[in-house]
Every structure is written in structure tokens, then in C-alpha cells.
Scaffold this motif. Structure first.
Motif, PDB file in Angstrom:
ATOM      1  N   ALA A  51      46.944  39.503  35.375  1.00 62.09           N
ATOM      2  CA  ALA A  51      46.457  39.236  34.186  1.00 62.09           C
ATOM      3  C   ALA A  51      45.116  38.440  34.679  1.00 62.09           C
ATOM      4  O   ALA A  51      44.188  38.558  33.630  1.00 62.09           O
ATOM      5  CB  ALA A  51      47.355  38.254  33.230  1.00 62.09           C
ATOM      6  N   LYS A  52      44.863  37.806  35.513  1.00 64.20           N
ATOM      7  CA  LYS A  52      43.619  36.851  35.919  1.00 64.20           C
ATOM      8  C   LYS A  52      42.808  37.793  36.622  1.00 64.20           C
ATOM      9  O   LYS A  52      41.673  37.412  37.199  1.00 64.20           O
ATOM     10  CB  LYS A  52      44.002  35.601  36.721  1.00 64.20           C
ATOM     11  CG  LYS A  52      44.652  34.714  35.623  1.00 64.20           C
ATOM     12  CD  LYS A  52      44.732  33.283  36.203  1.00 64.20           C
ATOM     13  CE  LYS A  52      45.171  32.236  35.134  1.00 64.20           C
ATOM     14  NZ  LYS A  52      45.003  31.153  35.844  1.00 64.20           N
ATOM     15  N   LEU A  53      42.913  39.152  36.909  1.00 64.74           N
ATOM     16  CA  LEU A  53      42.199  40.137  38.114  1.00 64.74           C
ATOM     17  C   LEU A  53      41.401  41.023  37.011  1.00 64.74           C
ATOM     18  O   LEU A  53      42.147  41.738  36.320  1.00 64.74           O
ATOM     19  CB  LEU A  53      43.232  40.512  38.897  1.00 64.74           C
ATOM     20  CG  LEU A  53      42.415  41.407  39.947  1.00 64.74           C
ATOM     21  CD1 LEU A  53      41.424  40.850  40.799  1.00 64.74           C
ATOM     22  CD2 LEU A  53      43.280  42.291  40.898  1.00 64.74           C
ATOM     23  N   GLU A  54      40.257  41.230  37.461  1.00 62.73           N
ATOM     24  CA  GLU A  54      39.107  42.260  36.778  1.00 62.73           C
ATOM     25  C   GLU A  54      38.905  42.843  38.123  1.00 62.73           C
ATOM     26  O   GLU A  54      38.387  42.391  39.050  1.00 62.73           O
ATOM     27  CB  GLU A  54      38.491  41.719  36.023  1.00 62.73           C
ATOM     28  CG  GLU A  54      37.505  43.100  35.393  1.00 62.73           C
ATOM     29  CD  GLU A  54      36.414  42.506  34.524  1.00 62.73           C
ATOM     30  OE1 GLU A  54      35.447  43.118  34.094  1.00 62.73           O
ATOM     31  OE2 GLU A  54      36.316  41.128  34.059  1.00 62.73           O
ATOM     32  N   THR A  55      38.661  44.455  38.041  1.00 59.95           N
ATOM     33  CA  THR A  55      38.182  44.986  39.270  1.00 59.95           C
ATOM     34  C   THR A  55      37.146  45.775  38.980  1.00 59.95           C
ATOM     35  O   THR A  55      37.064  46.248  37.770  1.00 59.95           O
ATOM     36  CB  THR A  55      39.335  45.786  40.031  1.00 59.95           C
ATOM     37  OG1 THR A  55      39.821  46.865  39.018  1.00 59.95           O
ATOM     38  CG2 THR A  55      40.313  44.939  40.668  1.00 59.95           C
ATOM     39  N   LYS A  56      36.092  45.960  39.621  1.00 56.30           N
ATOM     40  CA  LYS A  56      34.932  46.849  39.496  1.00 56.30           C
ATOM     41  C   LYS A  56      34.272  47.448  40.689  1.00 56.30           C
ATOM     42  O   LYS A  56      34.028  46.801  41.518  1.00 56.30           O
ATOM     43  CB  LYS A  56      33.944  46.032  38.777  1.00 56.30           C
ATOM     44  CG  LYS A  56      32.849  46.412  38.194  1.00 56.30           C
ATOM     45  CD  LYS A  56      31.558  45.480  37.553  1.00 56.30           C
ATOM     46  CE  LYS A  56      30.754  46.012  36.752  1.00 56.30           C
ATOM     47  NZ  LYS A  56      29.726  45.123  36.278  1.00 56.30           N
ATOM     48  N   LYS A  57      34.332  48.876  40.612  1.00 54.38           N
ATOM     49  CA  LYS A  57      33.976  49.674  41.589  1.00 54.38           C
ATOM     50  C   LYS A  57      32.365  49.634  41.614  1.00 54.38           C
ATOM     51  O   LYS A  57      31.964  50.304  40.478  1.00 54.38           O
ATOM     52  CB  LYS A  57      34.305  51.068  41.782  1.00 54.38           C
ATOM     53  CG  LYS A  57      33.773  51.786  42.897  1.00 54.38           C
ATOM     54  CD  LYS A  57      34.089  53.373  42.770  1.00 54.38           C
ATOM     55  CE  LYS A  57      33.261  54.177  43.713  1.00 54.38           C
ATOM     56  NZ  LYS A  57      31.765  54.209  43.724  1.00 54.38           N
ATOM     57  N   GLU A  58      31.520  49.327  42.385  1.00 53.33           N
ATOM     58  CA  GLU A  58      30.038  49.057  42.233  1.00 53.33           C
ATOM     59  C   GLU A  58      29.350  48.668  43.441  1.00 53.33           C
ATOM     60  O   GLU A  58      30.076  47.805  44.304  1.00 53.33           O
ATOM     61  CB  GLU A  58      29.687  48.156  41.168  1.00 53.33           C
ATOM     62  CG  GLU A  58      28.434  48.268  40.623  1.00 53.33           C
ATOM     63  CD  GLU A  58      28.037  47.435  39.468  1.00 53.33           C
ATOM     64  OE1 GLU A  58      27.458  47.911  38.224  1.00 53.33           O
ATOM     65  OE2 GLU A  58      28.522  46.438  39.425  1.00 53.33           O
ATOM     66  N   SER A  59      28.177  49.447  43.642  1.00 50.76           N
ATOM     67  CA  SER A  59      27.569  49.097  44.906  1.00 50.76           C
ATOM     68  C   SER A  59      26.775  47.980  44.496  1.00 50.76           C
ATOM     69  O   SER A  59      26.247  47.525  43.492  1.00 50.76           O
ATOM     70  CB  SER A  59      26.736  50.234  45.340  1.00 50.76           C
ATOM     71  OG  SER A  59      25.698  50.505  44.467  1.00 50.76           O
ATOM     72  N   PHE A  60      26.345  47.177  45.666  1.00 49.81           N
ATOM     73  CA  PHE A  60      25.323  45.925  45.592  1.00 49.81           C
ATOM     74  C   PHE A  60      24.168  46.426  45.009  1.00 49.81           C
ATOM     75  O   PHE A  60      23.375  45.658  44.369  1.00 49.81           O
ATOM     76  CB  PHE A  60      25.037  45.416  46.999  1.00 49.81           C
ATOM     77  CG  PHE A  60      26.433  44.721  47.456  1.00 49.81           C
ATOM     78  CD1 PHE A  60      27.354  44.141  46.701  1.00 49.81           C
ATOM     79  CD2 PHE A  60      26.378  44.316  48.824  1.00 49.81           C
ATOM     80  CE1 PHE A  60      28.824  43.568  47.393  1.00 49.81           C
ATOM     81  CE2 PHE A  60      27.438  43.683  49.395  1.00 49.81           C
ATOM     82  CZ  PHE A  60      28.751  43.324  48.474  1.00 49.81           C
ATOM     83  N   GLU A  61      23.557  47.614  45.289  1.00 48.85           N
ATOM     84  CA  GLU A  61      22.174  48.178  44.902  1.00 48.85           C
ATOM     85  C   GLU A  61      22.558  48.436  43.200  1.00 48.85           C
ATOM     86  O   GLU A  61      21.204  48.270  42.641  1.00 48.85           O
ATOM     87  CB  GLU A  61      21.775  49.204  45.382  1.00 48.85           C
ATOM     88  CG  GLU A  61      21.716  49.223  46.982  1.00 48.85           C
ATOM     89  CD  GLU A  61      22.857  49.111  47.805  1.00 48.85           C
ATOM     90  OE1 GLU A  61      22.829  48.438  49.038  1.00 48.85           O
ATOM     91  OE2 GLU A  61      23.819  49.294  47.482  1.00 48.85           O
ATOM     92  N   GLU A  62      23.550  48.515  42.610  1.00 47.51           N
ATOM     93  CA  GLU A  62      23.678  48.849  41.240  1.00 47.51           C
ATOM     94  C   GLU A  62      24.190  47.580  40.369  1.00 47.51           C
ATOM     95  O   GLU A  62      24.225  47.661  39.341  1.00 47.51           O
ATOM     96  CB  GLU A  62      24.507  49.962  41.082  1.00 47.51           C
ATOM     97  CG  GLU A  62      23.857  51.327  41.813  1.00 47.51           C
ATOM     98  CD  GLU A  62      24.926  52.417  41.807  1.00 47.51           C
ATOM     99  OE1 GLU A  62      26.330  52.141  41.541  1.00 47.51           O
ATOM    100  OE2 GLU A  62      24.709  53.444  41.883  1.00 47.51           O
ATOM    101  N   LEU A  63      24.559  46.548  40.986  1.00 55.82           N
ATOM    102  CA  LEU A  63      25.164  45.560  40.735  1.00 55.82           C
ATOM    103  C   LEU A  63      24.733  45.072  39.396  1.00 55.82           C
ATOM    104  O   LEU A  63      23.727  44.453  39.327  1.00 55.82           O
ATOM    105  CB  LEU A  63      25.352  44.529  41.665  1.00 55.82           C
ATOM    106  CG  LEU A  63      26.365  43.396  41.680  1.00 55.82           C
ATOM    107  CD1 LEU A  63      27.625  43.934  41.679  1.00 55.82           C
ATOM    108  CD2 LEU A  63      26.285  42.497  42.966  1.00 55.82           C
ATOM    109  N   GLU A  64      25.648  44.583  38.520  1.00 54.95           N
ATOM    110  CA  GLU A  64      25.428  43.784  37.166  1.00 54.95           C
ATOM    111  C   GLU A  64      26.369  42.632  37.338  1.00 54.95           C
ATOM    112  O   GLU A  64      27.571  43.055  37.426  1.00 54.95           O
ATOM    113  CB  GLU A  64      25.582  44.477  35.992  1.00 54.95           C
ATOM    114  CG  GLU A  64      24.372  45.414  35.784  1.00 54.95           C
ATOM    115  CD  GLU A  64      22.943  44.970  35.921  1.00 54.95           C
ATOM    116  OE1 GLU A  64      22.678  43.881  35.420  1.00 54.95           O
ATOM    117  OE2 GLU A  64      22.126  45.841  36.444  1.00 54.95           O
ATOM    118  N   LEU A  65      25.978  41.448  37.298  1.00 47.23           N
ATOM    119  CA  LEU A  65      27.044  40.245  37.359  1.00 47.23           C
ATOM    120  C   LEU A  65      27.035  39.625  35.989  1.00 47.23           C
ATOM    121  O   LEU A  65      26.124  39.011  35.543  1.00 47.23           O
ATOM    122  CB  LEU A  65      26.763  39.391  38.459  1.00 47.23           C
ATOM    123  CG  LEU A  65      26.873  39.780  39.942  1.00 47.23           C
ATOM    124  CD1 LEU A  65      26.341  38.961  40.962  1.00 47.23           C
ATOM    125  CD2 LEU A  65      28.213  40.401  40.497  1.00 47.23           C
TER     126      LEU A  65
END
Length: 167
Positions: A51-65
Motif C-alpha cells: 500500500a506504500k509502494l508506487e512504481t513507475k517505468k520511466e527513463s532518466f531522460e524522460e523523468l518527471e519527479l
């Protein structure tokens, strides 16, 4: 246990740091370019941790944080394409809340892989410059010969950092 805060694990890979953060009460956004990493991580978690984990497939070049109290990047930043590094680093520093922390590793100019053009290698002065708006809590520079995760012997030049954002 209440959450210690919101953390981001950049380049989470096999999830060792993600698992530790979750076990210690953090909410975690685990980011990796390989979506298969997430299934391995999730298989090791209980319902409360999931419940405390979110995952995101993303490259560093496209990253939004999103904003975070902690950004962890264990041995992942050197794999950013050098053309995107300045923008990538700006996104990291902007995402860390005031009094939040960065923890991670950089590879130095004496690293055996330093001739690779598609990776980031920095001098001690360049690493220190990245953290001019931070208070360094841990700054270790090491050069050692040891195996990679694939079992090949290599010369490592590593900067280990824990830093608190002051501004």
C-alpha cells in the motif's frame, strides 16, 4: 507505524533499497526503466508495504519527479545519458523538499568504465559542485577493485553521498 515521509528510489533495479525504505516506514515511488523489476519487488512485500509502494517505468531522460523527502540513487545516476544529465540533476534537486535528503553514488574519473561515452563520470570537484545547496552528511570517495554484479573484476572509483537540502 506512520510514514517517515515520501521517498523516491531512482533506478530501483532489484529493489534492495526500495525494500529497506518500505521496511523502515517510508512511502516509496520506485522508478526503473525495466518494468520486470517491480514484480520481483512486489513479491517480497506484505499488504501494508504494498500500500506504500508506487512504481513507475520511466527513463532518466524522460523523468518527471514529484516532491519528496528523500531521493535515493544507488549506482544509477552514472547510467544517465550525459546529454541529459544537467536537466536530470535539476529535476532531482528541485524535487527534494527543503531539509529533505539525497542519498546515492556517483562514479569518478578514475573508474575503469570512464571511457564510456554514454555514462556520467565526475571529478571530486564536480560532485561537490552538485551539492552546493546541500549540507553534506556523508561524503566518501573510494577506489577499489571488486566484481560487478555480472562477476567481472573492475576498478571502481565511487563517491558515496548523503546530503541534506538547505535551500
Amino acid at each position: 507505524m506512520d510514514s517517515l515521509g515520501y521517498s523516491i528510489d531512482l533506478g530501483c533495479g532489484a529493489g534492495m533499497d526500495t525494500l529497506e525504505l518500505l521496511k523502515n516506514g517510508w512511502e516509496v515511488l520506485a522508478i526503473d526503466n525495466n518494468p520486470h523489476s517491480f514484480n520481483k519487488i512486489k513479491a517480497k512485500l506484505n499488504e501494508k508495504q504494498l500500500a506504500k509502494l508506487e512504481t513507475k517505468k520511466e527513463s532518466f531522460e524522460e523523468l518527471e519527479l514529484p516532491k519528496a523527502d528523500l531521493i535515493n540513487a544507488s549506482y544509477s545516476i552514472p547510467f544517465c545519458d550525459p546529454k541529459f544529465f544537467d536537466k536530470f540533476w535539476s529535476k532531482i534537486t528541485e524535487a527534494i523538499n527543503r531539509n529533505g535528503r539525497f542519498s546515492g553514488h556517483f562514479l569518478g574519473n578514475n573508474d575503469e568504465w570512464a571511457t564510456r561515452k554514454n555514462m556520467i563520470f565526475l571529478s571530486k570537484q564536480e560532485v561537490l559542485e552538485l551539492f552546493k545547496e546541500f549540507q553534506l552528511e556523508v561524503f566518501e570517495e573510494r577506489e577499489i577493485d571488486k566484481q560487478t554484479v555480472l562477476g567481472t573484476l573492475k576498478h571502481w572509483h565511487i563517491f558515496k553521498i548523503v546530503a541534506k537540502k538547505c535551500k
